[in-house]
Write a protein that holds these residues in place. Sequence first.
Motif, PDB file in Angstrom:
ATOM      1  N   SER A  14      24.290  27.994  22.944  1.00 44.15           N
ATOM      2  CA  SER A  14      24.223  26.635  22.424  1.00 44.15           C
ATOM      3  C   SER A  14      25.590  25.978  22.553  1.00 44.15           C
ATOM      4  CB  SER A  14      23.803  26.651  20.960  1.00 44.15           C
ATOM      5  OG  SER A  14      22.514  27.194  20.810  1.00 44.15           O
ATOM      6  N   GLU A  15      25.555  24.686  22.782  1.00 38.13           N
ATOM      7  CA  GLU A  15      26.810  23.947  22.889  1.00 38.13           C
ATOM      8  C   GLU A  15      27.615  24.122  21.609  1.00 38.13           C
ATOM      9  OE1 GLU A  15      26.368  19.780  23.717  1.00 38.13           O
ATOM     10  OE2 GLU A  15      28.351  19.654  24.618  1.00 38.13           O
ATOM     11  N   GLY A  16      28.888  24.413  21.772  1.00 40.52           N
ATOM     12  CA  GLY A  16      29.760  24.632  20.628  1.00 40.52           C
ATOM     13  C   GLY A  16      29.905  26.094  20.240  1.00 40.52           C
ATOM     14  N   ALA A  17      29.007  26.935  20.737  1.00 42.24           N
ATOM     15  CA  ALA A  17      29.093  28.363  20.432  1.00 42.24           C
ATOM     16  C   ALA A  17      30.156  29.015  21.301  1.00 42.24           C
ATOM     17  CB  ALA A  17      27.739  29.022  20.658  1.00 42.24           C
ATOM     18  N   SER A  18      30.544  30.215  20.893  1.00 41.59           N
ATOM     19  CA  SER A  18      31.507  30.966  21.690  1.00 41.59           C
ATOM     20  C   SER A  18      30.778  31.680  22.826  1.00 41.59           C
ATOM     21  CB  SER A  18      32.244  31.980  20.821  1.00 41.59           C
ATOM     22  OG  SER A  18      31.332  32.927  20.310  1.00 41.59           O
ATOM     23  N   LEU A  19      31.578  32.115  23.809  1.00 40.03           N
ATOM     24  CA  LEU A  19      30.994  32.677  25.029  1.00 40.03           C
ATOM     25  C   LEU A  19      31.782  33.880  25.487  1.00 40.03           C
ATOM     26  CD1 LEU A  19      29.222  32.393  27.684  1.00 40.03           C
ATOM     27  CD2 LEU A  19      31.125  31.047  28.581  1.00 40.03           C
ATOM     28  N   GLN A  20      31.076  34.898  25.946  1.00 36.72           N
ATOM     29  CA  GLN A  20      31.712  35.990  26.679  1.00 36.72           C
ATOM     30  C   GLN A  20      30.837  36.341  27.874  1.00 36.72           C
ATOM     31  OE1 GLN A  20      34.039  39.615  25.258  1.00 36.72           O
ATOM     32  NE2 GLN A  20      32.099  40.606  25.794  1.00 36.72           N
ATOM     33  N   LEU A  21      31.417  36.310  29.036  1.00 33.50           N
ATOM     34  CA  LEU A  21      30.744  36.765  30.252  1.00 33.50           C
ATOM     35  C   LEU A  21      31.418  38.056  30.697  1.00 33.50           C
ATOM     36  CD1 LEU A  21      30.368  33.412  32.231  1.00 33.50           C
ATOM     37  CD2 LEU A  21      28.808  34.450  30.583  1.00 33.50           C
ATOM     38  N   ARG A  22      30.592  39.058  30.953  1.00 31.88           N
ATOM     39  CA  ARG A  22      31.141  40.385  31.210  1.00 31.88           C
ATOM     40  C   ARG A  22      31.361  40.651  32.696  1.00 31.88           C
ATOM     41  NH1 ARG A  22      27.340  44.572  28.454  1.00 31.88           N
ATOM     42  NH2 ARG A  22      25.685  43.177  29.206  1.00 31.88           N
ATOM     43  N   CYS A  23      32.416  41.407  32.932  1.00 37.48           N
ATOM     44  CA  CYS A  23      32.744  41.798  34.305  1.00 37.48           C
ATOM     45  C   CYS A  23      33.366  43.193  34.262  1.00 37.48           C
ATOM     46  CB  CYS A  23      33.719  40.812  34.937  1.00 37.48           C
ATOM     47  SG  CYS A  23      34.379  41.334  36.538  1.00 37.48           S
ATOM     48  N   LYS A  24      32.820  44.096  35.067  1.00 38.44           N
ATOM     49  CA  LYS A  24      33.388  45.422  35.209  1.00 38.44           C
ATOM     50  C   LYS A  24      33.757  45.619  36.670  1.00 38.44           C
ATOM     51  CE  LYS A  24      32.550  48.609  32.447  1.00 38.44           C
ATOM     52  NZ  LYS A  24      33.355  49.321  31.406  1.00 38.44           N
ATOM     53  N   TYR A  25      34.897  46.190  36.904  1.00 39.20           N
ATOM     54  CA  TYR A  25      35.309  46.413  38.276  1.00 39.20           C
ATOM     55  C   TYR A  25      35.487  47.906  38.522  1.00 39.20           C
ATOM     56  CZ  TYR A  25      40.012  47.364  36.611  1.00 39.20           C
ATOM     57  OH  TYR A  25      41.085  47.923  35.984  1.00 39.20           O
ATOM     58  N   SER A  26      35.480  48.246  39.785  1.00 45.84           N
ATOM     59  CA  SER A  26      35.706  49.624  40.173  1.00 45.84           C
ATOM     60  C   SER A  26      36.789  49.652  41.235  1.00 45.84           C
ATOM     61  CB  SER A  26      34.420  50.241  40.726  1.00 45.84           C
ATOM     62  OG  SER A  26      34.661  51.533  41.231  1.00 45.84           O
ATOM     63  N   TYR A  27      37.913  50.223  40.870  1.00 45.17           N
ATOM     64  CA  TYR A  27      39.015  50.387  41.814  1.00 45.17           C
ATOM     65  C   TYR A  27      40.006  51.357  41.205  1.00 45.17           C
ATOM     66  CZ  TYR A  27      43.094  49.506  44.714  1.00 45.17           C
ATOM     67  OH  TYR A  27      44.178  49.659  45.541  1.00 45.17           O
ATOM     68  N   PHE A  28      40.521  52.267  42.000  1.00 41.78           N
ATOM     69  CA  PHE A  28      41.381  53.321  41.476  1.00 41.78           C
ATOM     70  C   PHE A  28      42.727  52.788  41.002  1.00 41.78           C
ATOM     71  CE2 PHE A  28      42.714  57.523  40.738  1.00 41.78           C
ATOM     72  CZ  PHE A  28      44.014  57.653  41.194  1.00 41.78           C
ATOM     73  N   GLY A  29      43.281  51.823  41.707  1.00 36.92           N
ATOM     74  CA  GLY A  29      44.611  51.313  41.397  1.00 36.92           C
ATOM     75  C   GLY A  29      44.550  50.087  40.504  1.00 36.92           C
ATOM     76  N   THR A  30      45.575  49.278  40.566  1.00 29.87           N
ATOM     77  CA  THR A  30      45.627  48.039  39.788  1.00 29.87           C
ATOM     78  C   THR A  30      45.178  46.882  40.662  1.00 29.87           C
ATOM     79  OG1 THR A  30      47.430  48.862  38.421  1.00 29.87           O
ATOM     80  CG2 THR A  30      47.064  46.487  38.462  1.00 29.87           C
ATOM     81  N   PRO A  31      44.133  46.239  40.257  1.00 37.02           N
ATOM     82  CA  PRO A  31      43.584  45.177  41.108  1.00 37.02           C
ATOM     83  C   PRO A  31      44.123  43.796  40.751  1.00 37.02           C
ATOM     84  CG  PRO A  31      42.120  45.581  39.293  1.00 37.02           C
ATOM     85  CD  PRO A  31      43.315  46.485  39.077  1.00 37.02           C
ATOM     86  N   TYR A  32      43.833  42.854  41.626  1.00 37.88           N
ATOM     87  CA  TYR A  32      43.937  41.446  41.279  1.00 37.88           C
ATOM     88  C   TYR A  32      42.523  41.004  40.899  1.00 37.88           C
ATOM     89  CZ  TYR A  32      48.332  41.566  43.971  1.00 37.88           C
ATOM     90  OH  TYR A  32      49.569  41.868  44.466  1.00 37.88           O
ATOM     91  N   LEU A  33      42.409  40.248  39.825  1.00 36.22           N
ATOM     92  CA  LEU A  33      41.089  39.863  39.336  1.00 36.22           C
ATOM     93  C   LEU A  33      40.997  38.359  39.172  1.00 36.22           C
ATOM     94  CD1 LEU A  33      40.937  42.721  36.747  1.00 36.22           C
ATOM     95  CD2 LEU A  33      39.265  42.444  38.596  1.00 36.22           C
ATOM     96  N   PHE A  34      39.818  37.849  39.425  1.00 33.46           N
ATOM     97  CA  PHE A  34      39.615  36.399  39.417  1.00 33.46           C
ATOM     98  C   PHE A  34      38.277  36.075  38.770  1.00 33.46           C
ATOM     99  CE2 PHE A  34      42.973  35.707  42.551  1.00 33.46           C
ATOM    100  CZ  PHE A  34      43.005  36.910  43.228  1.00 33.46           C
ATOM    101  N   TRP A  35      38.244  34.912  38.162  1.00 36.24           N
ATOM    102  CA  TRP A  35      36.978  34.295  37.779  1.00 36.24           C
ATOM    103  C   TRP A  35      36.897  32.940  38.490  1.00 36.24           C
ATOM    104  CZ3 TRP A  35      32.647  35.807  35.385  1.00 36.24           C
ATOM    105  CH2 TRP A  35      32.683  36.961  34.600  1.00 36.24           C
TER     106      TRP A  35
END
Lengths: 114, 115
Positions: A14-35
């Motif tokens: 609903s408008e005004g509510a908080s939001l969380q969109l989930r993302c899981k990645y798979s990579y052995f090292g340290t990645p660069y991440l984007f939305w």
Amino acid sequence: AQSVTQPDARVTVSEGASLQLRCKYSYFGTPYLFWYVQYPRQGLQLLLKYYPGDPVVQGVNGFEAEFSKSNSSFHLRKASVHWSDWAVYFCAVSISGGNYKPTFGKGTSLVVHP
Amino acid sequence: GPKVLQIPSHQIIDMGQMVTLNCDPVSNHLYFYWYKQILGQQMEFLVNFYNGKVMEKSKLFKDQFSVERPDGSYFTLKIQPTALEDSAVYFCASRGQGANTGQLYFGEGSKLTVL
């Protein structure tokens, strides 16, 4: 090879509510991440990016995301959703040794109710 | 902000014909990419290009596909001949170097419909 999982194909808030969109990645090292966000019939627009450093990154329009190495996650959050946030959101991962080409998740469609 | 322009925005062609999709990348960017998005699905990497050469391509980049950037003009994706399964939206992206290394700038896409 790196990969991204967005477990929720569709999220309704609903408008005004908080939001969380989930993302899981798979990579052995340290990645660069984007939305990225894709509005109807438009290209991708960058919301925010994570390069190794502060795990919480701020983006445009009140969005933020938190990198967790232990959970291999990069969840997107917003405190108060606006109707104009109705769009598809893509999480992506890239690595420095991989031509920086991002690998995208399948996207989460955000629906905002008045 | 920096803009990537794509021409055409939409093209309808008959199966077997040739199509060229044009991309005007961000000025001074040197790395170029094509992605394919079938309706409602995720973006899939096709190819990336640097210094006049293909750096990497995916299995989606069939033999009928080619890319070039003649004389620093448009970065193009050519499909010859086209097939029904080539119907999709094709996104061009470019990136530079320096502080924003890793960040790609995307165009608004070229929707290709093969009949």
